[in-house]
Design a protein around this motif. Structure first.
Motif, PDB file in Angstrom:
ATOM      1  N   ALA A 129      18.239  26.212  19.396  1.00  0.00           N
ATOM      2  CA  ALA A 129      17.271  25.230  19.879  1.00  0.00           C
ATOM      3  C   ALA A 129      15.937  25.900  20.222  1.00  0.00           C
ATOM      4  N   GLN A 130      16.008  27.096  20.808  1.00  0.00           N
ATOM      5  CA  GLN A 130      14.772  27.831  21.111  1.00  0.00           C
ATOM      6  C   GLN A 130      14.019  28.147  19.818  1.00  0.00           C
ATOM      7  N   ASP A 131      14.750  28.605  18.783  1.00  0.00           N
ATOM      8  CA  ASP A 131      14.108  28.909  17.505  1.00  0.00           C
ATOM      9  C   ASP A 131      13.414  27.679  16.927  1.00  0.00           C
ATOM     10  N   ALA A 132      14.002  26.501  17.190  1.00  0.00           N
ATOM     11  CA  ALA A 132      13.435  25.258  16.664  1.00  0.00           C
ATOM     12  C   ALA A 132      12.421  24.631  17.623  1.00  0.00           C
ATOM     13  N   GLY A 133      12.237  25.250  18.798  1.00  0.00           N
ATOM     14  CA  GLY A 133      11.308  24.689  19.774  1.00  0.00           C
ATOM     15  C   GLY A 133      11.804  23.413  20.407  1.00  0.00           C
ATOM     16  N   GLU A 134      13.116  23.299  20.592  1.00  0.00           N
ATOM     17  CA  GLU A 134      13.712  22.075  21.150  1.00  0.00           C
ATOM     18  C   GLU A 134      14.243  22.336  22.554  1.00  0.00           C
ATOM     19  N   TRP A 135      14.061  21.342  23.434  1.00  0.00           N
ATOM     20  CA  TRP A 135      14.548  21.405  24.814  1.00  0.00           C
ATOM     21  C   TRP A 135      15.902  20.686  24.844  1.00  0.00           C
ATOM     22  N   ALA A 136      17.000  21.453  24.631  1.00  0.00           N
ATOM     23  CA  ALA A 136      18.309  20.852  24.363  1.00  0.00           C
ATOM     24  C   ALA A 136      19.192  20.865  25.609  1.00  0.00           C
ATOM     25  N   GLN A 137      18.862  20.006  26.554  1.00  0.00           N
ATOM     26  CA  GLN A 137      19.693  19.904  27.752  1.00  0.00           C
ATOM     27  C   GLN A 137      21.012  19.216  27.422  1.00  0.00           C
TER      28      GLN A 137
END
Length: 320
Positions: A129-137
């Motif tokens: 998710a970090q690699d994709a720039g996503e905030w995956a709570q």
């Protein structure tokens, strides 16, 4: 003292760590450095005490054994000796094979805990998710309140339990070839696995690879694990039936965190790489900053014993 082939009467030790870098080696021996290079540092027939290169796969360490006609000790830097055992019958009679029991307890137990926590808390998912720039709570399971089953309760298994203690596990259950009592509770026999597996949320494999444990984690073992359970293997890849594990991972019923695989190294394109619920590290339980100081301590102690003709530690088998 470094060795040559000049006819020294002192016993010769081949080491995969440069002898000048190890303080306190006994002066009654000669030393040669060999870490798997194509050329040997001396005539192998002169070697009396052999420490194979610290590698996790391949037959590099076995290569000089057939020429070591004066051998008296093989001291591995690994806890497992499955790669050396087939050569034992052809070694000079009386040669001792010693393992590195205790050397990797700290590093391997640390990685076991890392794999458990990373898999449960879905650290790989957060990295993606970090690699994709996503905030995956989202909700993730914790190690707290889980039942953990350790299969293989030697020094590494015990070190793993040491590190589980602060994490408020509901229960830690121990299994080994030989049942016994410990200050922390009973160690159950392997025959008890069918009754123990259904209650385990996390199953950690820490047993040596032997004829009895090869394929131990097969279809029946995995089928007995509860839905959603996590299998962690920091022992040897061949203890787990890869095909049976893949079937469980692809169904989504189980998850796995593997530091060892079968085959190993795991080839590019192998289905384990992309199996759902699988976290894979490339056999790095031992090689860490904890390795060198503990390896040097082990070698100092064993070589001092050898120089004094005192009993060695961690003898696994003697060549017939």
């Amino acid at each position: 003292m470094s060795a040559d082939d000049s006819g020294s009467a002192r016993p010769l030790a081949w080491l995969p760590i440069r002898p000048e870098e190890i303080d306190g080696l006994p002066g009654a021996l000669d030393y040669a450095y060999w870490n798997g290079e194509p050329d040997y540092p001396t005539d192998p027939a002169r070697c009396a005490f052999y420490v194979p290169p610290y590698v996790t796969s391949g037959d590099i360490g076995v290569r000089p054994l057939s020429a070591m006609t004066g051998l008296r000790v093989v001291q591995t830097l690994t806890a497992g000796v499955d790669n050396i055992l087939p050569a034992v019958p052809s070694l000079p009679s009386g040669t001792l094979l010693c393992n590195a029991r205790g050397l990797h307890d700290t590093s391997t137990a640390e990685l076991a805990l890392t794999l458990v926590l990373a898999a449960l808390r879905d650290i790989p998912g957060f990295v993606r998710a970090q690699d994709a720039g996503e905030w995956a709570q989202g909700f993730r399971p914790a190690l707290a309140d889980k039942n953990v089953l350790i299969v293989g309760y030697g020094s590494i298994g015990s070190a793993i339990e040491d590190r589980l203690v602060p994490f408020e596990c509901a229960r830690v259950v121990r299994v080994a070839r030989s049942p016994r009592e410990t200050p922390r509770g009973p160690v159950h026999p392997v025959t008890a696995l069918p009754e123990l597996l259904p209650d385990a949320d996390v199953v950690i494999i820490a047993t040596p690879l032997t004829p009895d444990t090869r394929g131990l984690v097969g279809t029946g073992f995995l089928a007995a694990m509860k839905d959603g359970a996590l299998l962690v293997n920091i022992a040897r890849g061949a203890i787990v039936d890869t095909g049976a594990l893949l079937a469980e991972l692809e169904s989504g019923r189980l998850r796995a965190a593997l530091d060892v695989t079968d085959p190993e190294p795991l080839p590019a394109g192998h289905p384990l790489w992309s199996a759902p619920g699988a976290l894979i590290t490339p056999h790095v339980g031992g090689p860490s900053s904890a390795f060198l100081p503990r390896a040097e301590r082990l070698l100092r102690d064993q070589l001092a014993r050898f120089a004094l003709d005192a009993p060695l530690q961690n003898v696994v088998v003697t060549a017939p």
